[in-house]
Design a protein around this motif. Structure first.
Motif, PDB file in Angstrom:
ATOM      1  N   LYS A  74      -3.134 -95.183 -32.012  1.00  0.00           N
ATOM      2  CA  LYS A  74      -1.595 -96.293 -31.187  1.00  0.00           C
ATOM      3  C   LYS A  74      -0.626 -95.536 -31.354  1.00  0.00           C
ATOM      4  N   PHE A  75       0.591 -96.965 -30.582  1.00  0.00           N
ATOM      5  CA  PHE A  75       1.901 -96.191 -30.273  1.00  0.00           C
ATOM      6  C   PHE A  75       2.394 -97.561 -31.675  1.00  0.00           C
ATOM      7  N   LEU A  76       3.240 -97.107 -32.408  1.00  0.00           N
ATOM      8  CA  LEU A  76       4.065 -98.406 -33.053  1.00  0.00           C
ATOM      9  C   LEU A  76       5.159 -98.361 -32.972  1.00  0.00           C
ATOM     10  N   GLY A  77       6.332 -99.268 -31.753  1.00  0.00           N
ATOM     11  CA  GLY A  77       6.996 -98.553 -31.966  1.00  0.00           C
ATOM     12  C   GLY A  77       7.746 -97.493 -31.990  1.00  0.00           C
ATOM     13  N   ASP A  78       8.676 -96.102 -32.898  1.00  0.00           N
ATOM     14  CA  ASP A  78       8.784 -94.990 -31.688  1.00  0.00           C
ATOM     15  C   ASP A  78       7.374 -94.332 -33.288  1.00  0.00           C
ATOM     16  N   GLY A  79       6.813 -95.111 -33.601  1.00  0.00           N
ATOM     17  CA  GLY A  79       5.675 -94.538 -34.700  1.00  0.00           C
ATOM     18  C   GLY A  79       4.649 -94.389 -33.561  1.00  0.00           C
ATOM     19  N   ILE A  80       3.952 -92.957 -33.910  1.00  0.00           N
ATOM     20  CA  ILE A  80       2.524 -92.245 -33.429  1.00  0.00           C
ATOM     21  C   ILE A  80       1.586 -92.289 -34.674  1.00  0.00           C
ATOM     22  N   LEU A  81       0.418 -92.905 -33.903  1.00  0.00           N
ATOM     23  CA  LEU A  81      -0.508 -92.417 -35.014  1.00  0.00           C
ATOM     24  C   LEU A  81      -1.685 -92.464 -34.560  1.00  0.00           C
ATOM     25  N   ALA A  82      -2.148 -90.788 -34.830  1.00  0.00           N
ATOM     26  CA  ALA A  82      -3.080 -90.623 -34.021  1.00  0.00           C
ATOM     27  C   ALA A  82      -4.075 -89.745 -34.892  1.00  0.00           C
ATOM     28  N   THR A  83      -5.864 -89.657 -34.436  1.00  0.00           N
ATOM     29  CA  THR A  83      -6.784 -89.376 -35.025  1.00  0.00           C
ATOM     30  C   THR A  83      -7.554 -87.841 -34.163  1.00  0.00           C
ATOM     31  N   PHE A  84      -7.808 -87.138 -35.994  1.00  0.00           N
ATOM     32  CA  PHE A  84      -8.469 -85.847 -35.143  1.00  0.00           C
ATOM     33  C   PHE A  84      -9.833 -86.448 -36.180  1.00  0.00           C
ATOM     34  N   GLY A  85     -10.742 -85.766 -34.849  1.00  0.00           N
ATOM     35  CA  GLY A  85     -12.266 -86.279 -35.844  1.00  0.00           C
ATOM     36  C   GLY A  85     -13.136 -87.572 -35.843  1.00  0.00           C
ATOM     37  N   ALA A  86     -12.090 -88.466 -35.000  1.00  0.00           N
ATOM     38  CA  ALA A  86     -12.351 -90.229 -35.618  1.00  0.00           C
ATOM     39  C   ALA A  86     -12.928 -90.276 -34.288  1.00  0.00           C
ATOM     40  N   VAL A  87     -12.582 -90.550 -32.575  1.00  0.00           N
ATOM     41  CA  VAL A  87     -13.402 -90.751 -31.874  1.00  0.00           C
ATOM     42  C   VAL A  87     -15.267 -89.688 -31.649  1.00  0.00           C
TER      43      VAL A  87
END
Length: 472
Positions: A311-324
């Motif tokens: 997700k994009f949290l305003g100017d923040g970015i939450l990314a996953t590796f190995g979750a999807v």
């Protein structure tokens, strides 16, 4: 009765109204219809070539005494079909041209049938028994390829009108010698007319036309819904990672809150420094333009290393590796991405300034690995596909710790050791054991991935270096 009238009204206007459909969905439907017209043109061209070949090699029917119209009709229809096909690739054929095309189709068929009594020197009742009438169903069926009931209905009605015209002409052509009979044997063996037989042919053409029109009306309804759903699915793939979107659209049952699974994964959190205070002095257009430039760059780096933006949290970015999707190098990929994000942000400062950012754009990044739950949360009316777990919370807290630690990228010792075991070859920048991190009760052994000075370039992962197990 009201239902029947509504159905007829819907058929006459081509199915359900397009009002309420987004412009892009209407454009997609028009594009499909244009493609269907091209397909119809190719099928017609194939048919006329087939009949021409069959006419050329087949033995001639005996008994002809008059002028043979068949080769000229086939040649004229060939030229018309080629012209129509070429025009369909130049622009979208207007409806009036399609109606003329239907008229030409039926005029060719009716004219050809009419010519038989001239060619064979017989009374007009002779052509009523020709099997060429069966070709009318080919023309009606061709119009079904467009998924528009109006054209099928028009073709069938024109065919009925043409056939009834032939019947009336045959009845009235020789009034001195009435050719109408009620004897079926006379009808089959002589030049007589059996009214019931001609009505049967007319009713069959009408019945096929109506059945196809109703079927196409229903099919067109499904086409509108499918086009809308496809557009929504394509949009979904822009809001979610491709694997997440596919799991949502391809689910066998309706997704419910609480569905999910646990994975070992790494969570990356990135945030722009002083974004709120700086953007307060900028126009909304400038703020969004800078965000778009930064996020496009960040997403490219994250995807390149095998991660997925959650997700994009305003100017923040939450990314996953190995979750999807499972990965054997998730921690190494995440740490490599963190360092690349810092380097790429430094390298793209001109890009951000051109978009309107007044100063030096700086980011903070943090990575934490561990077990996470991947699934659906929310209520029955509002769902969200996301990741939850201690690693998500730790990544956010570690990112905040960048400000205290005067660093640009952080992780903890456990995540770093795991990444090294997975093939991370980047050198250690600095270890800070026993650091206090706000929100975490116990001291944390921090690993600085990027300090205040720029890091040397981190190359994109290669299949051999970044994925020693051969898996992603």
């Amino acid at each position: 009765m009201a239902f029947l009238l509504n159905t007829v009204r819907y058929i006459l206007r081509g199915g359900p109204p397009e009002t309420g459909l987004p412009d892009r969905v209407r454009a997609e439907i028009r594009a499909r219809e244009a493609s269907s017209e091209q397909l119809i043109g190719w099928v017609q061209l194939g048919l006329v070539l087939f009949f021409a070949t069959l006419y050329a090699i087949a033995p001639r029917a005996e008994g002809t005494a008059g002028f043979n119209f068949v080769p000229f009709a086939l040649a004229a229809y060939f030229l018309f079909t080629v012209t129509r096909l070429l025009l369909s690739y130049r622009f979208e054929l207007p409806q009036w041209y399609l109606l003329i095309s239907i008229g030409v189709d039926m005029a060719l068929l009716v004219g050809l049938i009419f010519s038989f009594h001239i060619q064979y020197g017989q009374h007009p009742t002779f052509y009523l028994k020709t099997p060429t009438l069966m070709y009318v169903f080919i023309f009606i069926g061709l119009r079904a390829l467009r998924f528009d009931p109006r054209f099928v209905l028009t073709t069938g009605l024109v065919a009925v009108a043409g056939w009834l015209g032939l019947v009336f002409y045959a009845v009235l052509a020789d009034m001195d010698h009435m050719r109408v009979t009620r004897n079926y044997v006379d009808y089959l063996t002589g030049n007589t007319i059996l009214i019931g037989a001609e009505l049967d042919k007319t009713m069959v053409i009408l019945s096929v036309t109506v059945i196809l029109s109703v079927a196409l009306y229903r099919g067109r309804s499904m086409l509108f819904e499918a086009s809308r759903d496809q557009a929504a699915a394509m949009d979904l793939r822009r809001f979610f990672a491709p694997e997440v979107a596919a799991s949502i659209t391809g689910a066998d049952t309706e997704l419910q809150a609480g569905e999910g699974s646990q994975r070992e994964a790494a969570i990356l959190y990135a945030d722009i420094r002083a974004f709120t205070s700086t953007s307060a002095a900028l126009s909304p257009e400038t703020v969004l333009a800078v965000l778009a430039e930064y996020q496009n760059m960040a997403v490219e780096v994250i995807n390149d290393e095998g991660g997925r933006v959650d997700k994009f949290l305003g100017d923040g970015i939450l990314a996953t590796f190995g979750a999807v999707h499972a990965s054997g190098t998730y921690a190494a990929d995440a740490l490599r991405t963190a360092q690349r994000l810092v380097n790429c942000t430094e390298a793209e400062q001109g890009r951000f300034k051109a978009a309107g950012w007044p100063g030096h754009l700086e980011i903070g990044v943090a990575v934490a690995a561990g077990p996470v739950t991947v699934g659906v949360i929310g209520s029955k009316h509002r769902l969200e596909f996301t990741v939850i777990g201690d690693a998500v919370n730790r990544a956010a807290k570690l990112e905040d710790a960048n400000k205290v630690q005067q660093s640009r990228a952080l992780t903890d010792r456990v995540t770093y050791d795991l990444a090294c075991a997975q093939g991370l070859g980047n050198p250690l920048v600095e270890a800070r054991p026993g650091a206090q991190v706000a929100g975490i009760d116990t001291p944390v052994d921090l690993i600085v991935l990027a300090g205040k000075t720029p890091l040397p370039p981190v190359p994109p992962s290669s299949p051999a270096a970044a994925h020693p197990s051969g898996k992603s």
